[in-house]
Design a protein around this motif. Structure first.
Motif, PDB file in Angstrom:
ATOM      1  N   ASP A 318       0.855  -1.190   0.000  1.00  0.00           N
ATOM      2  CA  ASP A 318       0.000   0.000   0.000  1.00  0.00           C
ATOM      3  C   ASP A 318       0.890   1.240   0.000  1.00  0.00           C
ATOM      4  O   ASP A 318       1.173   1.820   1.051  1.00  0.00           O
ATOM      5  N   ASP A 319       1.315   1.646  -1.202  1.00  0.00           N
ATOM      6  CA  ASP A 319       2.245   2.765  -1.337  1.00  0.00           C
ATOM      7  C   ASP A 319       1.667   4.056  -0.776  1.00  0.00           C
ATOM      8  O   ASP A 319       2.368   4.832  -0.115  1.00  0.00           O
ATOM      9  N   ALA A 320       0.399   4.290  -1.041  1.00  0.00           N
ATOM     10  CA  ALA A 320      -0.236   5.533  -0.588  1.00  0.00           C
ATOM     11  C   ALA A 320      -0.274   5.592   0.939  1.00  0.00           C
ATOM     12  O   ALA A 320      -0.071   6.658   1.531  1.00  0.00           O
ATOM     13  N   ALA A 321      -0.521   4.469   1.579  1.00  0.00           N
ATOM     14  CA  ALA A 321      -0.576   4.438   3.039  1.00  0.00           C
ATOM     15  C   ALA A 321       0.787   4.771   3.638  1.00  0.00           C
ATOM     16  O   ALA A 321       0.883   5.487   4.641  1.00  0.00           O
ATOM     17  N   TYR A 322       1.845   4.267   3.016  1.00  0.00           N
ATOM     18  CA  TYR A 322       3.184   4.560   3.533  1.00  0.00           C
ATOM     19  C   TYR A 322       3.489   6.045   3.401  1.00  0.00           C
ATOM     20  O   TYR A 322       3.998   6.674   4.335  1.00  0.00           O
ATOM     21  N   ALA A 323       3.184   6.616   2.252  1.00  0.00           N
ATOM     22  CA  ALA A 323       3.427   8.038   2.045  1.00  0.00           C
ATOM     23  C   ALA A 323       2.625   8.873   3.036  1.00  0.00           C
ATOM     24  O   ALA A 323       3.128   9.855   3.599  1.00  0.00           O
ATOM     25  N   ARG A 324       1.381   8.490   3.273  1.00  0.00           N
ATOM     26  CA  ARG A 324       0.546   9.231   4.229  1.00  0.00           C
ATOM     27  C   ARG A 324       1.131   9.165   5.639  1.00  0.00           C
ATOM     28  O   ARG A 324       1.080  10.137   6.398  1.00  0.00           O
ATOM     29  N   ALA A 325       1.667   8.004   6.003  1.00  0.00           N
ATOM     30  CA  ALA A 325       2.236   7.842   7.341  1.00  0.00           C
ATOM     31  C   ALA A 325       3.448   8.757   7.529  1.00  0.00           C
ATOM     32  O   ALA A 325       3.597   9.403   8.576  1.00  0.00           O
ATOM     33  N   VAL A 326       4.314   8.806   6.533  1.00  0.00           N
ATOM     34  CA  VAL A 326       5.465   9.708   6.612  1.00  0.00           C
ATOM     35  C   VAL A 326       4.989  11.149   6.740  1.00  0.00           C
ATOM     36  O   VAL A 326       5.443  11.913   7.599  1.00  0.00           O
ATOM     37  N   ALA A 327       4.050  11.550   5.873  1.00  0.00           N
ATOM     38  CA  ALA A 327       3.542  12.918   5.880  1.00  0.00           C
ATOM     39  C   ALA A 327       2.900  13.267   7.217  1.00  0.00           C
ATOM     40  O   ALA A 327       3.059  14.388   7.725  1.00  0.00           O
ATOM     41  N   ALA A 328       2.200  12.313   7.808  1.00  0.00           N
ATOM     42  CA  ALA A 328       1.515  12.571   9.070  1.00  0.00           C
ATOM     43  C   ALA A 328       2.485  12.978  10.166  1.00  0.00           C
ATOM     44  O   ALA A 328       2.176  13.853  10.996  1.00  0.00           O
ATOM     45  N   LEU A 329       3.670  12.364  10.190  1.00  0.00           N
ATOM     46  CA  LEU A 329       4.650  12.710  11.209  1.00  0.00           C
ATOM     47  C   LEU A 329       5.473  13.927  10.825  1.00  0.00           C
ATOM     48  O   LEU A 329       5.925  14.675  11.701  1.00  0.00           O
ATOM     49  N   VAL A 330       5.668  14.145   9.549  1.00  0.00           N
ATOM     50  CA  VAL A 330       6.416  15.327   9.113  1.00  0.00           C
ATOM     51  C   VAL A 330       5.671  16.604   9.512  1.00  0.00           C
ATOM     52  O   VAL A 330       6.266  17.580   9.986  1.00  0.00           O
ATOM     53  N   VAL A 331       4.367  16.623   9.332  1.00  0.00           N
ATOM     54  CA  VAL A 331       3.595  17.853   9.568  1.00  0.00           C
ATOM     55  C   VAL A 331       3.175  18.033  11.024  1.00  0.00           C
ATOM     56  O   VAL A 331       2.759  19.135  11.412  1.00  0.00           O
ATOM     57  N   ASN A 332       3.286  16.993  11.852  1.00  0.00           N
ATOM     58  CA  ASN A 332       2.768  17.076  13.212  1.00  0.00           C
ATOM     59  C   ASN A 332       3.901  16.876  14.213  1.00  0.00           C
ATOM     60  O   ASN A 332       4.203  15.754  14.644  1.00  0.00           O
ATOM     61  N   ARG A 333       4.528  17.993  14.600  1.00  0.00           N
ATOM     62  CA  ARG A 333       5.662  17.926  15.522  1.00  0.00           C
ATOM     63  C   ARG A 333       5.250  17.337  16.863  1.00  0.00           C
ATOM     64  O   ARG A 333       5.982  16.524  17.458  1.00  0.00           O
ATOM     65  N   GLU A 334       4.109  17.745  17.384  1.00  0.00           N
ATOM     66  CA  GLU A 334       3.664  17.276  18.684  1.00  0.00           C
ATOM     67  C   GLU A 334       3.516  15.759  18.691  1.00  0.00           C
ATOM     68  O   GLU A 334       3.911  15.080  19.656  1.00  0.00           O
TER      69      GLU A 334
END
Length: 371
Positions: A318-334
Motif C-alpha cells: 500500500d504505497d499511498a498508506a506509507y506516504a501518508r504515514a510519513v507525511a503525518a509525522l512530518v507535519v505534526n511535531r507534537e
C-alpha cells in the motif's frame, strides 16, 4: 564460567556491518556482563556449506581445532550463534559431545523448504541435526519459535526479545545542534534512514522510500532526508535521490555504529520500509534515540516497533498508506515528539540487551550445573 562460542554464519568481528553481527555482539556483551567468559572455538565460516565442496574438506580439521580450543579453555558449555540451512553448525554438536558439555543455540532457524532442493538439502539436514542435538534453542523472532515447534518439543525452545544497549543511542542534544548546522537544515523536519547499500531487499527498501518521498516532495511537503550507509548500489541510489529529491537530501556514507546515535539525534523521524525485513535492529537504535519509526508491517518489524505507539506501520504493497504515514509525522511535531518519547521508554523497558540476554546467561549456568 567459560563458554565455547561459535558463529557459523560469520565471526562477530567481521568488517561488514549487519543486523546479524549487531545481535551477536549485543549477545556476547551481555553474557560477558553477566560474568561469563567467551572463548571463540572456531572462525570457520559455513555459509553455503551445501554448495561448496571445499568447505567439506575444511570442516574436519576445523572441528578438531575447535575441540582443542574449547578443551584448553575448560569450556563448560558450547553456544552457537545463528544456525540455519545456509550456515549449519557442524562444529558445536561434535565438540559438546566429545567434551560432555551442554550444547545451546541462539537464533536457531528451522525451515523445511530447503530439503526440496538439491543445492540446499545437505545444509537442511545438517542444520536439523544440530537443532535436535541442542539442549536448548533460543530465538529472537516469534515466527522462528513457531517453526522450531515443528521439530522440537516446547521445553527445548525459548523466546527472547531482541535487545540493544539503549544508552549507546541516547539522545545527544549537542550533536543535534552541530549536525543540523552542518547540514544547514534550520528547523525543517529531518527524515533519517540507514542501511547497507546491498543489492537485495536493503536497496529495494531504499528505492521504495526515495520514490515515496519524491511523491511527497512534489506535493509540496517540506522535509530533508539524511541517508547513512554505503555499498555496491551507491551510484544507483544517489542518482535516484538526485532525481526524486533534488536539493533536499544528504548522503553521509558508512557511519560507524558508535556514531549513529549522533546522526539519529539530529533527525526528527526514522523511515525505512523494511521490505521482508528479518528483524531490523536499526529500528531499536532509532527508537532509543527518541525517533518515531515509519515502516512496513512486514517480517519481524512489528516485533521491534509498537504500531501506533512508537511508530506507524503500514500494509506491504500500500504505497499511498506509507506516504501518508510519513507525511503525518512530518507535519505534526507534537505527535512526533510524543511517539519519540514513547519509543525511548519502550526500548528501555522491553529491549534492553543486558536484561533480555541475561536469560541466556542464566540458562547456560543452569545447564552447566552452576546456576
Amino acid at each position: 564460567m567459560n563458554i565455547a562460542f561459535y558463529a557459523p554464519f560469520k565471526p562477530l568481528d567481521h568488517p561488514d556491518p549487519s543486523g546479524d553481527r549487531t545481535i551477536g555482539r549485543e549477545l556476547a556483551a551481555a553474557l560477558t556482563e553477566k560474568g561469563l567468559s567467551l572463548t571463540v572455538a572456531s572462525r570457520f565460516r559455513a555459509r553455503w556449506f551445501s554448495a561448496r565442496p571445499t568447505l567439506w574438506l575444511q570442516g574436519l580439521p576445523a572441528r578438531r581445532e575447535a575441540l582443542e580450543t574449547a578443551s584448553r579453555a575448560g569450556a563448560r558449555a558450547f553456544l552457537t550463534y545463528h544456525a540455519y540451512y545456509k550456515s549449519p553448525d557442524i562444529i558445536g554438536p561434535y565438540v559438546a559431545r566429545e567434551l560432555g558439555i551442554p550444547y545451546v543455540i541462539f537464533q536457531g532457524v528451522y525451515s523445511t523448504k530447503p530439503r526440496r532442493c538439491l543445492k540446499t538439502r545437505l545444509g537442511y539436514e545438517l542444520n536439523r541435526r544440530s537443532l535436535l542435538a541442542a539442549e536448548l534453542v533460543f530465538s529472537n523472532r516469534r515466527l522462528d519459535v513457531e517453526n522450531l515447534g515443528r521439530l522440537l518439543p516446547r521445553e527445548k525452545i525459548a523466546y527472547v526479545r531482541p535487545g540493544i544497549n539503549p544508552g549507546a543511542f541516547a539522545f545527544d542534544a549537542a550533536a543535534r545542534r552541530e549536525l543540523r548546522r552542518a547540514w544547514d537544515v534550520g528547523t525543517r523536519p529531518v527524515i533519517v534512514t540507514a542501511a547497507m547499500f546491498r543489492n537485495d531487499v536493503k536497496t529495494e527498501s531504499l528505492v521504495y522510500l526515495f520514490t515515496r518521498l519524491g511523491e511527497l516532495a512534489r506535493s509540496g511537503l517540506d522535509f530533508f532526508l539524511v541517508v547513512a550507509g554505503d555499498g555496491e548500489m551507491r551510484e544507483r541510489l544517489v542518482g535516484l535521490a538526485g532525481r526524486e529529491l533534488p536539493g533536499r537530501h544528504r548522503f553521509l556514507g558508512r557511519v560507524p555504529r558508535e556514531g549513529l546515535g549522533a546522526v539519529l539525534s539530529a533527525g526528527d523521524l526514522f523511515a525505512f520500509p523494511g521490505i521482508r525485513e528479518s528483524l531490523g535492529m536499526v529500528y531499536l537504535e532509532a527508537q532509543a534515540a527518541g525517533l518515531p519509526v515509519v515502516a512496513l508491517a512486514d517480517g519481524g518489524v512489528p516485533e521491534v516497533v509498537q504500531a501506533g505507539h512508537t511508530g506507524l506501520l503500514t500494509p506491504p504493497g500500500d504505497d499511498a498508506a506509507y506516504a501518508r504515514a510519513v507525511a503525518a509525522l512530518v507535519v505534526n511535531r507534537e505527535r512526533r515528539v510524543a511517539m519519540g518519547e514513547a519509543a525511548r521508554a519502550y526500548v528501555r523497558e522491553c529491549h534492553d540487551s543486558s536484561r533480555n540476554y541475561g536469560t541466556v546467561a542464566g540458562a547456560l549456568l543452569r545447564l552447566a550445573g552452576e546456576g
